[in-house]
Write a protein that holds these residues in place. Structure first.
Motif, PDB file in Angstrom:
ATOM      1  N   MET A 273      51.006  27.846  44.026  1.00  0.00           N
ATOM      2  CA  MET A 273      50.337  29.116  43.754  1.00  0.00           C
ATOM      3  C   MET A 273      51.150  30.010  42.826  1.00  0.00           C
ATOM      4  N   GLU A 274      52.435  29.756  42.716  1.00  0.00           N
ATOM      5  CA  GLU A 274      53.276  30.525  41.803  1.00  0.00           C
ATOM      6  C   GLU A 274      52.811  30.362  40.363  1.00  0.00           C
ATOM      7  N   ASP A 275      52.151  29.241  40.059  1.00  0.00           N
ATOM      8  CA  ASP A 275      51.669  28.987  38.701  1.00  0.00           C
ATOM      9  C   ASP A 275      50.540  29.929  38.297  1.00  0.00           C
ATOM     10  N   LEU A 276      49.921  30.640  39.253  1.00  0.00           N
ATOM     11  CA  LEU A 276      48.824  31.545  38.922  1.00  0.00           C
ATOM     12  C   LEU A 276      49.307  32.790  38.182  1.00  0.00           C
ATOM     13  N   PHE A 277      50.572  33.148  38.340  1.00  0.00           N
ATOM     14  CA  PHE A 277      51.058  34.397  37.742  1.00  0.00           C
ATOM     15  C   PHE A 277      50.948  34.397  36.217  1.00  0.00           C
ATOM     16  N   PRO A 278      51.450  33.390  35.513  1.00  0.00           N
ATOM     17  CA  PRO A 278      51.300  33.439  34.053  1.00  0.00           C
ATOM     18  C   PRO A 278      49.863  33.246  33.591  1.00  0.00           C
ATOM     19  N   LEU A 279      48.995  32.695  34.444  1.00  0.00           N
ATOM     20  CA  LEU A 279      47.619  32.430  34.037  1.00  0.00           C
ATOM     21  C   LEU A 279      46.730  33.652  34.187  1.00  0.00           C
ATOM     22  N   ILE A 280      46.817  34.341  35.337  1.00  0.00           N
ATOM     23  CA  ILE A 280      45.913  35.460  35.596  1.00  0.00           C
ATOM     24  C   ILE A 280      46.645  36.741  35.976  1.00  0.00           C
ATOM     25  N   GLY A 281      47.989  36.722  35.999  1.00  0.00           N
ATOM     26  CA  GLY A 281      48.741  37.939  36.260  1.00  0.00           C
ATOM     27  C   GLY A 281      48.868  38.310  37.714  1.00  0.00           C
ATOM     28  N   VAL A 282      48.509  37.409  38.638  1.00  0.00           N
ATOM     29  CA  VAL A 282      48.634  37.669  40.073  1.00  0.00           C
ATOM     30  C   VAL A 282      49.894  36.980  40.573  1.00  0.00           C
ATOM     31  N   ALA A 283      50.866  37.769  41.054  1.00  0.00           N
ATOM     32  CA  ALA A 283      52.146  37.236  41.505  1.00  0.00           C
ATOM     33  C   ALA A 283      52.000  36.661  42.906  1.00  0.00           C
ATOM     34  N   MET A 284      52.334  35.387  43.059  1.00  0.00           N
ATOM     35  CA  MET A 284      52.275  34.711  44.348  1.00  0.00           C
ATOM     36  C   MET A 284      53.611  34.020  44.596  1.00  0.00           C
ATOM     37  N   PRO A 285      54.001  33.846  45.862  1.00  0.00           N
ATOM     38  CA  PRO A 285      55.223  33.092  46.148  1.00  0.00           C
ATOM     39  C   PRO A 285      55.003  31.609  45.884  1.00  0.00           C
ATOM     40  N   SER A 286      56.081  30.878  45.796  1.00  0.00           N
ATOM     41  CA  SER A 286      55.980  29.441  45.628  1.00  0.00           C
ATOM     42  C   SER A 286      55.396  28.809  46.883  1.00  0.00           C
ATOM     43  N   THR A 287      54.466  27.886  46.706  1.00  0.00           N
ATOM     44  CA  THR A 287      53.828  27.198  47.829  1.00  0.00           C
ATOM     45  C   THR A 287      53.779  25.704  47.537  1.00  0.00           C
ATOM     46  N   PRO A 288      53.595  24.897  48.563  1.00  0.00           N
ATOM     47  CA  PRO A 288      53.297  23.477  48.332  1.00  0.00           C
ATOM     48  C   PRO A 288      51.908  23.349  47.709  1.00  0.00           C
ATOM     49  N   PRO A 289      51.490  22.149  47.326  1.00  0.00           N
ATOM     50  CA  PRO A 289      50.151  21.953  46.759  1.00  0.00           C
ATOM     51  C   PRO A 289      49.067  22.559  47.646  1.00  0.00           C
ATOM     52  N   TYR A 290      48.058  23.151  47.004  1.00  0.00           N
ATOM     53  CA  TYR A 290      47.027  23.892  47.737  1.00  0.00           C
ATOM     54  C   TYR A 290      45.646  23.528  47.219  1.00  0.00           C
ATOM     55  N   ARG A 291      44.636  23.830  48.041  1.00  0.00           N
ATOM     56  CA  ARG A 291      43.223  23.634  47.675  1.00  0.00           C
ATOM     57  C   ARG A 291      42.397  24.657  48.441  1.00  0.00           C
ATOM     58  N   LEU A 292      41.639  25.491  47.706  1.00  0.00           N
ATOM     59  CA  LEU A 292      40.846  26.555  48.302  1.00  0.00           C
ATOM     60  C   LEU A 292      39.408  26.464  47.802  1.00  0.00           C
ATOM     61  N   ASN A 293      38.481  26.912  48.639  1.00  0.00           N
ATOM     62  CA  ASN A 293      37.068  26.908  48.262  1.00  0.00           C
ATOM     63  C   ASN A 293      36.421  28.145  48.870  1.00  0.00           C
ATOM     64  N   GLY A 294      35.851  29.008  48.021  1.00  0.00           N
ATOM     65  CA  GLY A 294      35.232  30.235  48.512  1.00  0.00           C
ATOM     66  C   GLY A 294      34.227  30.778  47.516  1.00  0.00           C
ATOM     67  N   ARG A 295      33.729  31.977  47.810  1.00  0.00           N
ATOM     68  CA  ARG A 295      32.698  32.597  46.989  1.00  0.00           C
ATOM     69  C   ARG A 295      33.301  33.760  46.202  1.00  0.00           C
ATOM     70  N   LEU A 296      33.041  33.764  44.903  1.00  0.00           N
ATOM     71  CA  LEU A 296      33.585  34.788  44.021  1.00  0.00           C
ATOM     72  C   LEU A 296      32.540  35.860  43.766  1.00  0.00           C
ATOM     73  N   LYS A 297      32.948  37.127  43.926  1.00  0.00           N
ATOM     74  CA  LYS A 297      32.062  38.253  43.653  1.00  0.00           C
ATOM     75  C   LYS A 297      32.812  39.292  42.824  1.00  0.00           C
ATOM     76  N   ARG A 298      32.022  40.173  42.195  1.00  0.00           N
ATOM     77  CA  ARG A 298      32.631  41.212  41.382  1.00  0.00           C
ATOM     78  C   ARG A 298      31.849  42.505  41.514  1.00  0.00           C
ATOM     79  N   ASP A 299      32.581  43.604  41.611  1.00  0.00           N
ATOM     80  CA  ASP A 299      31.980  44.932  41.611  1.00  0.00           C
ATOM     81  C   ASP A 299      32.828  45.813  40.710  1.00  0.00           C
ATOM     82  N   ASN A 300      32.374  45.998  39.473  1.00  0.00           N
ATOM     83  CA  ASN A 300      33.138  46.737  38.469  1.00  0.00           C
ATOM     84  C   ASN A 300      34.519  46.110  38.295  1.00  0.00           C
ATOM     85  N   ASP A 301      35.591  46.832  38.619  1.00  0.00           N
ATOM     86  CA  ASP A 301      36.942  46.314  38.405  1.00  0.00           C
ATOM     87  C   ASP A 301      37.458  45.493  39.576  1.00  0.00           C
ATOM     88  N   ILE A 302      36.662  45.298  40.598  1.00  0.00           N
ATOM     89  CA  ILE A 302      37.117  44.600  41.797  1.00  0.00           C
ATOM     90  C   ILE A 302      36.517  43.198  41.839  1.00  0.00           C
TER      91      ILE A 302
END
Length: 661
Positions: A273-302
């Motif tokens: 998950m640490e690799d997400l920081f240079p891609l989207i600017g969200v700082a995450m700690p180092s983690t082992p391999p991961y897999r997530l599945n969820g629903r994405l929503k947006r409301d203005n800037d959120i």
């Protein structure tokens, strides 16, 4: 003069009157002929007209509006009608003056269908735009205040054009961000529309580098023009990879330009998950391999990632996370739950890799790091925290684990609340259920300066001694509640540096309970008694109390009080624990309260490093008694036993302290 009697003259019939009205005179006939001639001449002019005459005026008008040169290097043609079609071949459009590439866009052919009558009302209706082999370069400006090359029209005024369909044949789009190490090339083609009036979907396939990582994109979407159409959902299926990160977005969006309803399923996986920081600017700690599945929503800037489930390493992970990008820094708010948390998957929070043995999940880089760590003489993590990441975003994250898997420690559950504000990180609380008791702690890390200052406050309450090492046969012979307090403050950009510079206090104690006699005899190195218990069984000895009180100065823990008191033996100790050098230097002096034959009781020296501690008797203290034993043995062997008699000078300690309960 003869009068004419008009009374008797018959009146003209209605049909005659209509004929007289419609029948043109000679003058009218001439006008009609002229109009027919002009119309025929106009048709002939249109048929023979060379529309290329307008290329110059069009090019000059575009340059005056945009400041960029437009060139029509091929033919310009127009098909007149209620819907007029304009065609231009071999179009080129200049790039911004700061760009290295002189050309921003080109196309083999551009066809624009334009409705004429709305133009009289000041409206521009474009049923269709068709691009053949378009080539578009989008690139960011060289400085923070320089807009991208796509910003050339200025603020829009009036009614924007209404475009119904966009068709792309063999198109190419390149996005270039030199400062962000991004260069992506995407092939674009229009697919088959659902019906004749609908905009065709867009097929995309591309590759390149995103933020320095190898990037690929494959999938399809509805036409971008359908984003403004709220009558039907906007379908999307995109499969993107950047380095080790993989994202699949599939589903529908309903009027996303209104920023209200997203119905998009997002599967996200990667090696860390640490690799997400240079891609989207969200700082995450180092983690082992991961897999997530969820629903994405947006409301203005959120942006919200709702009800996601998945795994990170050998732990399950679920919950809801949202990112607000409207402030000075992205703000992450999340509520996370793990039904089963593998404790070593948290190692990234302290700069350490997870376990890499059989049955453990780790990526190749973490396995290499674990191997390097195993080869080191020290065990405290010395990987520096990334100050840029700590300052790049704010966060409010709550994480609860219902069950923890930890072979080394009998952890039960976890409740953690992390807050990050402009480089100031707080874990309040960070609580663990441990061996029937709990560890409650708060951590404050101030990364607003170049060197992080850290404060740790922790309390241990009612941890059961017999459960601390549930797989140890010796630990099964012990009981009693362990409690204590830790209060440390240090500075440094790694865990090792923080502890190595820390000041404060560490105090721990064990209340009333019992221990096996075998434990006490082994601790005192009473060979005869220990062998007897090993072969004939053990008995339980009441534990009155045990306590250790250390002062910490610049990373060195110095004992102020150290004792272990039972009805059989009193052990008193002294010494230091060096957190900076990771060295132990403790001396334990057994004082038995009974008389034991063959008691090779001597002070026990605990030394060595944290990684390789040593437990050995202090033979200097044995030296005098050993010499006496050798001398007596030359007279008569039984007399040598007199030198090893232990008369038991130990006395009860005062167990009325804070933790002796």
């Amino acid at each position: 003069m003869e009068r004419v009697n008009t009374v008797d003259s018959p009146a003209p019939s209605p049909a005659a009157r209509r004929w007289r009205w419609q029948r043109p005179g000679k003058r009218g006939q001439r006008w009609l002929a002229l109009l027919l001639f002009l119309f025929a001449a106009l048709l002939l002019l249109i048929a023979l007209w060379d529309w290329n005459w307008f290329k110059g005026p069009v090019e000059r008008a575009v340059q005056a509006k945009t400041g960029r040169a437009l060139h029509i290097n091929g033919d310009l043609d127009v098909d007149l009608g209620r819907t007029t079609t304009i065609r231009a071949d071999r179009i080129t459009f200049a790039n911004a003056d700061w760009a290295k590439t002189p050309q921003m866009a080109s196309a083999d052919r551009v066809e624009i269908a334009l409705r004429v009558w709305p133009l009289l009302r000041g409206q521009v209706h474009i049923p269709e735009v068709r691009l053949t082999r378009p080539d578009l370069l989008l690139e960011t400006g060289p400085g923070k205040d320089t807009p991208g090359n796509w910003d050339f029209l200025g603020p829009s005024t009036g009614n924007p054009p209404q475009l119904q369909r966009l068709r792309i044949d063999d198109g190419r789009l390149q996005f270039l961000d030199a400062a962000g190490r991004t260069d992506v090339l995407v092939a674009l083609n229009s697919g088959k529309p659902r019906n004749e009036d609908s905009a065709p979907p867009l097929l995309v396939k591309g590759k390149g580098r995103w933020k320095g990582n190898a990037f690929s994109l494959d999938g399809n979407t509805e036409s971008p023009l359908e984003l403004t159409n709220s009558d039907h959902p906007f379908r999307i299926h995109l499969d993107g990879r950047a380095g080790g990160t993989h994202a699949i977005a599939s589903g529908t969006l309903t009027n996303p330009f209104a920023l209200r309803v997203f119905n998009l399923q997002l599967m996200l996986s990667g090696q860390d998950m640490e690799d997400l920081f240079p891609l989207i600017g969200v700082a995450m700690p180092s983690t082992p391999p991961y897999r997530l599945n969820g629903r994405l929503k947006r409301d203005n800037d959120i942006w919200r990632y709702e009800d996601f489930t998945g795994t990170a390493g050998d732990s399950d992970l679920g919950g809801t996370a949202q990112i607000d990008v409207g402030g000075a820094r992205p703000f992450l708010k999340a509520d996370l739950v793990s039904k089963r948390l593998d404790f070593d998957d948290l190692a990234g929070f302290i700069g350490a890799p997870p376990r890499t043995g059989a049955g453990e999940t780790a990526n190749a880089e973490q396995k290499a790091k674990a191997a390097a760590l195993a080869a080191r003489a020290r065990i405290l993590p010395d990987t520096p925290y990334n100050l840029t990441k700590l300052r790049a975003m704010d966060a409010d994250v709550r994480w609860k684990a219902q069950r923890i898997n930890s072979p080394a420690l009998p952890l039960d559950d976890m409740d953690a609340h992390l807050k990050l504000d402009a480089g100031l990180l707080r874990l309040d609380p960070l609580n663990f259920g441990v061996a029937g008791g709990d560890i409650r702690s708060t951590i404050r890390m101030d990364a607003r300066k170049n060197t992080i200052s850290t404060q740790l406050k922790a309390s241990l309450r009612n941890i059961q001694l017999g459960k601390l090492m549930p797989d140890s046969k010796l630990a099964e012979q012990a009981s009693g509640g362990v409690s204590g307090d830790v209060d440390l403050a240090g500075s440094g950009n790694s865990v090792a540096a923080m502890l190595g510079s820390s000041d404060g206090n560490v105090a721990v104690g064990i209340g009333r309970g019992h221990v096996g006699n075998l434990i006490m005899e082994l601790a005192g190195l009473d060979v005869a008694e220990s062998l007897k218990f090993l072969f004939t069984g053990d008995k339980q000895i009441p534990l009155r109390c045990a306590f250790g009180d250390f002062g910490v100065d610049n990373g060195v823990m110095t004992s102020r009080a150290l004792a272990f008191d039972t009805s059989d033996t009193l052990i008193v100790g002294s010494g230091t624990v060096d957190l900076r050098q990771e060295q132990l230097d403790l001396l334990l002096r057994p004082r038995p309260k009974d008389i034991s034959i063959l008691a090779l009781r001597s002070p026990l020296r605990i030394g060595g490093s944290f990684k390789d501690p040593s437990f050995r008797p202090d033979f200097k203290a044995l030296g005098l008694r050993g010499a006496i034993a050798v001398t007596l043995a030359t007279i008569t062997p039984p007399a040598a036993l007199l030198a090893t008699l232990e008369t038991g000078p130990g006395k009860d300690t005062n167990c009325g302290g804070r933790y002796a309960k």
